[in-house]
Design a protein around this motif. Structure first.
Motif: not given
Length: 126
Positions: A1-24
């Motif tokens: 079964q094929v899966q792509l699962v994203e994570s790492g999203g959320g609230l971010a202030q302007p100028g801030g950083s986030l790191r998204l991941s996608c596990a396959a």
């Protein structure tokens, strides 16, 4: 079964950083080009960034160039999107997608994608 699962999203202030991941899983990740796309409220799907299957070449939309970095770890079957200097207009649902396209064949923004994840939300906190 094929899966792509994203994570790492959320609230971010302007100028801030986030790191998204996608596990396959469920397919030969190292044979697929990977991209990130996003959909802001009330807008269409926008391609954001893509990377060849071998990880040697990456492409970016003008709207994120210089702020976002895509990378992949084929040993972990995971693709990442490092997002720096976030802006309110980066608020969107972010999807990862996989395309079985050999390296060097055009640009990821033009590919037809075989698999898509369910998305992870990035929201401006201001």
């Amino acid at each position: 079964q094929v899966q792509l699962v994203e994570s790492g999203g959320g609230l971010a202030q302007p100028g801030g950083s986030l790191r998204l991941s996608c596990a396959a899983s469920g397919f030969t990740f190292s044979s697929y080009a990977m991209s990130w796309a996003r959909q802001a409220p009330g807008k269409g799907l926008e391609w954001v960034s893509g990377i060849y299957s071998g990880g040697s070449v990456a492409y970016y939309a003008d709207s994120v160039k210089g702020r976002f970095t895509i990378s992949r770890d084929n040993a972990k079957n995971t693709v990442y999107l490092q997002m720096n200097s976030l802006k309110p207009e980066d608020t969107a649902l972010y999807y990862c997608a996989a395309a079985r396209i050999p390296d060097g064949c055009g640009r990821p923004e033009d590919y037809e994608y075989d698999y898509w994840g369910q998305g992870t939300q990035v929201t401006d906190s201001s």
